[in-house]
Design an enzyme around this catalytic site. Sequence first.
Site, PDB file in Angstrom:
ATOM      1  N   ARG A 298      15.353  34.085  31.790  1.00  0.00           N
ATOM      2  CA  ARG A 298      15.362  32.644  31.483  1.00  0.00           C
ATOM      3  C   ARG A 298      13.917  32.174  31.301  1.00  0.00           C
ATOM      4  NH1 ARG A 298      19.805  32.668  35.521  1.00  0.00           N
ATOM      5  NH2 ARG A 298      21.572  31.515  34.671  1.00  0.00           N
ATOM      6  N   ARG A 334      15.736  35.440  26.608  1.00  0.00           N
ATOM      7  CA  ARG A 334      16.439  34.279  26.058  1.00  0.00           C
ATOM      8  C   ARG A 334      15.402  33.231  25.685  1.00  0.00           C
ATOM      9  NH1 ARG A 334      20.623  30.827  29.576  1.00  0.00           N
ATOM     10  NH2 ARG A 334      18.723  30.066  30.527  1.00  0.00           N
ATOM     11  N   GLU A 433      28.598  30.301  25.286  1.00  0.00           N
ATOM     12  CA  GLU A 433      28.741  29.412  26.449  1.00  0.00           C
ATOM     13  C   GLU A 433      29.291  28.046  26.048  1.00  0.00           C
ATOM     14  OE1 GLU A 433      24.918  28.945  28.366  1.00  0.00           O
ATOM     15  OE2 GLU A 433      23.835  29.014  26.478  1.00  0.00           O
ATOM     16  N   ASP A 457      27.983  27.661  31.853  1.00  0.00           N
ATOM     17  CA  ASP A 457      28.208  26.567  30.918  1.00  0.00           C
ATOM     18  C   ASP A 457      29.596  26.632  30.289  1.00  0.00           C
ATOM     19  OD1 ASP A 457      25.921  24.873  30.942  1.00  0.00           O
ATOM     20  OD2 ASP A 457      24.771  26.524  30.112  1.00  0.00           O
ATOM     21  N   ARG A 467      28.585  21.054  36.072  1.00  0.00           N
ATOM     22  CA  ARG A 467      28.312  22.171  36.974  1.00  0.00           C
ATOM     23  C   ARG A 467      27.448  21.796  38.168  1.00  0.00           C
ATOM     24  NH1 ARG A 467      24.582  26.048  33.100  1.00  0.00           N
ATOM     25  NH2 ARG A 467      23.651  26.909  34.971  1.00  0.00           N
ATOM     26  N   CYS A 504      26.373  37.031  31.609  1.00  0.00           N
ATOM     27  CA  CYS A 504      25.203  36.786  32.459  1.00  0.00           C
ATOM     28  C   CYS A 504      25.365  35.525  33.311  1.00  0.00           C
ATOM     29  CB  CYS A 504      23.932  36.717  31.616  1.00  0.00           C
ATOM     30  SG  CYS A 504      23.972  35.410  30.389  1.00  0.00           S
TER      31      CYS A 504
HETATM   32  C1  PEP Z   1      25.235  30.305  31.670  1.00  0.00           C
HETATM   33  O1  PEP Z   1      25.397  29.174  31.194  1.00  0.00           O
HETATM   34  O2  PEP Z   1      26.157  30.980  32.172  1.00  0.00           O
HETATM   35  C2  PEP Z   1      23.895  30.915  31.695  1.00  0.00           C
HETATM   36  C3  PEP Z   1      23.717  32.151  32.086  1.00  0.00           C
HETATM   37  O3  PEP Z   1      22.842  30.113  31.324  1.00  0.00           O
HETATM   38  P1  PEP Z   1      22.196  29.001  32.291  1.00  0.00           P
HETATM   39  O4  PEP Z   1      22.791  29.193  33.659  1.00  0.00           O
HETATM   40  O5  PEP Z   1      20.728  29.222  32.300  1.00  0.00           O
HETATM   41  O6  PEP Z   1      22.607  27.731  31.642  1.00  0.00           O
HETATM   42 MG    MG Z   2      23.846  28.287  30.012  1.00  0.00          MG
END
Ligand code: PEP
Ligand code: MG
Length: 581
Positions: A298, A334, A433, A457, A467, A504
């Site tokens: 990230r 990413r 996502e 997401d 979330r 992920c």
């Molecule tokens: C997700 O959305 O699952 C992800 C891995 O990205 P982030 O948690 O950084 O939004």
């Molecule tokens: Mg995400």
Amino acid sequence: MIILKGIPASPGISIGKAFLFDSQEVSVIKKKISKESIPKEISRFEEALIKTRSEILKIQDNISREMGVEHAEIFNAHLLVLEDRMIIDEVIKHLKKDCYNVEYVFTNVLKKYIVVFQKMDDEYLRERISDIEDVGKRMLRNLMGIKRQTLADIKEKVIVVAYDLSPSDTATMHKKNVTGFVTDIGGKTSHTAIMAKSLEIPAIVGLETVTKKIRNDDILIIDGTSGFVYINPDKKTLLKYQTEKRKYTRFTKDLEDLKDLPSETLDGRKVGVAANIELPEEITSVISHGAEGIGLYRTEYFYMNRNGLPDEEEQYKAYRDVAEKIAPHSVIIRTLDLGGDKFLSQLEVPKEMNPFLGWRAIRLSLAKPDLFKIQLRAILRASAHGKIRIMYPMISGLEEIEAANRLLYDAKEDLRRKNMPFDKNIEVGIMIEIPSAALIADILAKKVSFFSIGTNDLIQYSLAVDRVNEKIAYLYEPAHPGVLRLIRSIVEAAHKNNIWAGMCGEMAGEVAFVPLLVGLGLDEFSVPAATVPQIKKIMRSLTYKDAKKLAEKALQLSTGKEVEVLLADNLRDLIQGQDKQ
Ligand code: PEP
Ligand code: MG
């Protein structure tokens, strides 16, 4: 002893002293001073009064210009506190009599003053307590010469207690001193919770009123696996948890023995287990836990907690370093995923009503092509030194992939012109996502080399559950049949188009889901480094054949709860089977 239950965000047990952290809260130390220092303490007090007064006048001035005089009047109450003779005289009297530092004396006087107000019948006067507290904090910050407290300043072992922690607050924590944290708000997949897992710090979020129930220096037990917090525990509970803590440490140590074994099922299906990182420092932990590469880096954290934005050279060096250290494995970098719950003070991003649905991730990168191309060039240059893949976040449709690829093409051209080497065959993948991307996965699969399912997401958007909102956390269900169907169709679309699909999001790191996800055909799990051994252990105790059957069964069920029961029973059988061997 008080017991609270919150949302378990990062596993493990921590026992220690509470440290109340509030971006505005100031922790005061009690210090004896000599008689000779009293005049100095008094003049520090007077200077802080003057400084605080001028700060408030300035705020008042700004507010009256921007919002009108009536709004500025609120601050008159603040000024009155500062001018209150009773407070001033009392502080000076105690300074002379007790010989303690002025911060401590002032805090005590203010506390007494607040108690007087709390007893008043007049509601208006009672409401002034928050004004007094506000001015008090401002005074203390000026006395101590602090601008804003950060978690990096903590110098002793503590459990941090906060209303909320931003991901960037969490990124500055020193694991050595912060042994755990608990917060009033937040959900399991908030970026703060994710950070805690990466740092291997036990954490509980969504406790609602924990900051009101805990005081500085209270003794706490936090169990990040079950979500229980014990405030000032009795002897019996303390002893029990000291034993539990030792057991947990032993359990994680035992798992680490698995680290060099391949991640494959009993009937020989290879499924990759990689790790997620936020900061390059985490690579040591990724390697020591036996991850087969980095499935998600990230990069937005690289842009946080610093002055100015990182330039191409700096990013190139960081990405190159990661790629070299993780070799012979690969790293999926990413591109910037700012917005949502991750913000940057250097970038002017207007306040939005729904930041998770707003100007976030690839949308922001495409709107700022210069910024995006700097990152793309840095990644490309680093790709000459290791195996790197690029991944775009928050793709909702085909046009975004095409627009991002056009900028990638430009970045490659820039490097070609300068004769700078890069991997000409660098693979580009996307995060799935957003539900629209999941639904057209068959179209998108033709344009990219891999998918990585971002369940954090994907669940938030498909179930319409924020979330980071603890109030609706009960609706945030990875096991929801709608989520399972989406995952199945994403993996099928990938395989039909000869690309691989990984995951992920945090769901990949939940042990009970591993058999189901293997059965759905997932090719790679990318999880917090500390979770890698557990995932490998589960993977190595099941057969692909049984996992497929389990997935079929799960897809027949009607509710998330039923799926959870099925998975829990299955996990228990797997573990018992292991024990018998
Ligand atoms: C997700 O959305 O699952 C992800 C891995 O990205 P982030 O948690 O950084 O939004
Ligand atoms: Mg995400």
